[in-house]
Design an enzyme around this catalytic site. Structure first.
Site, short mmCIF file in Angstrom:
data_model
loop_
_atom_site.label_atom_id
_atom_site.label_comp_id
_atom_site.label_asym_id
_atom_site.label_seq_id
_atom_site.Cartn_x
_atom_site.Cartn_y
_atom_site.Cartn_z
N LYS A 145 0.83 -1.21 0.00
CA LYS A 145 0.00 0.00 0.00
C LYS A 145 0.86 1.24 0.00
O LYS A 145 0.66 2.18 -0.79
CB LYS A 145 -0.93 -0.01 1.21
CG LYS A 145 -1.88 1.19 1.29
CD LYS A 145 -1.40 2.36 2.13
CE LYS A 145 -1.34 2.05 3.60
NZ LYS A 145 -1.11 3.28 4.40
N CYS A 225 -25.28 10.48 4.32
CA CYS A 225 -24.61 10.07 3.09
C CYS A 225 -25.58 10.08 1.92
O CYS A 225 -26.65 9.47 1.98
CB CYS A 225 -24.00 8.68 3.27
SG CYS A 225 -23.16 8.07 1.79
N CYS A 231 -26.28 2.46 -1.74
CA CYS A 231 -25.19 1.72 -1.10
C CYS A 231 -25.76 0.48 -0.41
O CYS A 231 -26.67 0.60 0.42
CB CYS A 231 -24.48 2.61 -0.08
SG CYS A 231 -23.39 1.72 1.06
#
Length: 243
Positions: A145, A225, A231
């Protein structure tokens, strides 16, 4: 929206991902998450000579593991004030480096990594950082990462998506992975299989900030959100709240 081809031959892609991405961009338009002011490229001295800037990028990513951006930023501020160059860090005793970077997570181990990595940079790379992903990952304390982000920020080369705990969590909540993944490296591979390559650099900072402000690890702010209706995780939370 980009029409770039996917990085593999698999035609699978998540439902409504374009809309989800645009919604996250809208929620992140003020760029006021910790990562926006304290991410790797923000806390390094861009006015410094290129080698020193790249060295600082590497150290900032090394310090960032399991550490909040605010703490990493404070540690880098102290290192820069001390003199964050290869030669100066080599001259600095390890216990002094520990004091400078405290309280980052695992500060004693990271101080050791800094000393070992800096010696390698001096001896093998003329005080610069390695120019390839493969060589970066061989350095003490540098994982995949970190290496992908270092390549992007320090060398301006996009080699892969930097997946931390925020990107990993959100990708699974949004079902941006074909099958549930259990670790960031599997999530990276899954994302890269369908996400257009020209979005790979953007998606890291975008999702990290979203995870810091809205899609929190515990107690995510689903009601705030604008992805809540599309979602999968938000839909499940809506069902729970209605019971």
């Amino acid at each position: 929206m980009s029409s770039s081809s996917h990085s593999s031959g698999d035609d699978w892609e998540p439902c409504q991902w374009h809309e989800m991405l645009d919604n996250i961009r809208e929620m992140r338009k003020h760029n006021d998450a910790p990562v926006d002011s304290m991410g790797a490229e923000k806390i390094c001295d861009e006015e410094a000579p290129p080698k020193i800037f790249r060295y600082q990028v590497l150290l900032s990513l090394l310090l960032s593991s399991q550490t909040k951006d605010q703490v990493t930023s404070a540690a880098m501020t102290k290192l820069k004030a001390h003199g964050c160059t290869v030669d100066n860090i080599l001259k600095t005793p390890q216990n002094k480096i520990e004091q400078l970077i405290y309280p980052v997570g695992f500060f004693k181990r990271k101080a050791e990594y800094i000393k070992k990595t800096t010696r390698i940079l001096k001896d093998k790379y003329d005080s610069d950082i390695p120019p390839t992903l493969k060589e970066l990952i061989k350095l003490p304390g540098i994982g995949p990462k970190m290496a992908h982000i270092i390549m992007d920020v320090a060398w301006k080369q996009v080699t892969g998506i930097g997946v931390d705990t925020h990107v990993h969590r959100i990708s699974n909540r949004l079902k941006w992975v074909k099958k549930t993944t259990t670790n960031p490296e599997d999530t990276r591979v899954a994302l890269e299989s369908w996400l257009p390559r020209d979005l790979w650099s953007e998606v890291n900072v975008l999702l990290v900030g979203f995870g810091q402000q809205t899609c929190l690890p515990v107690g995510p702010k689903c009601s705030e959100c604008i992805n809540r209706q599309i979602c999968p995780y938000g839909q499940s939370q809506n069902r729970v709240s209605k019971k």
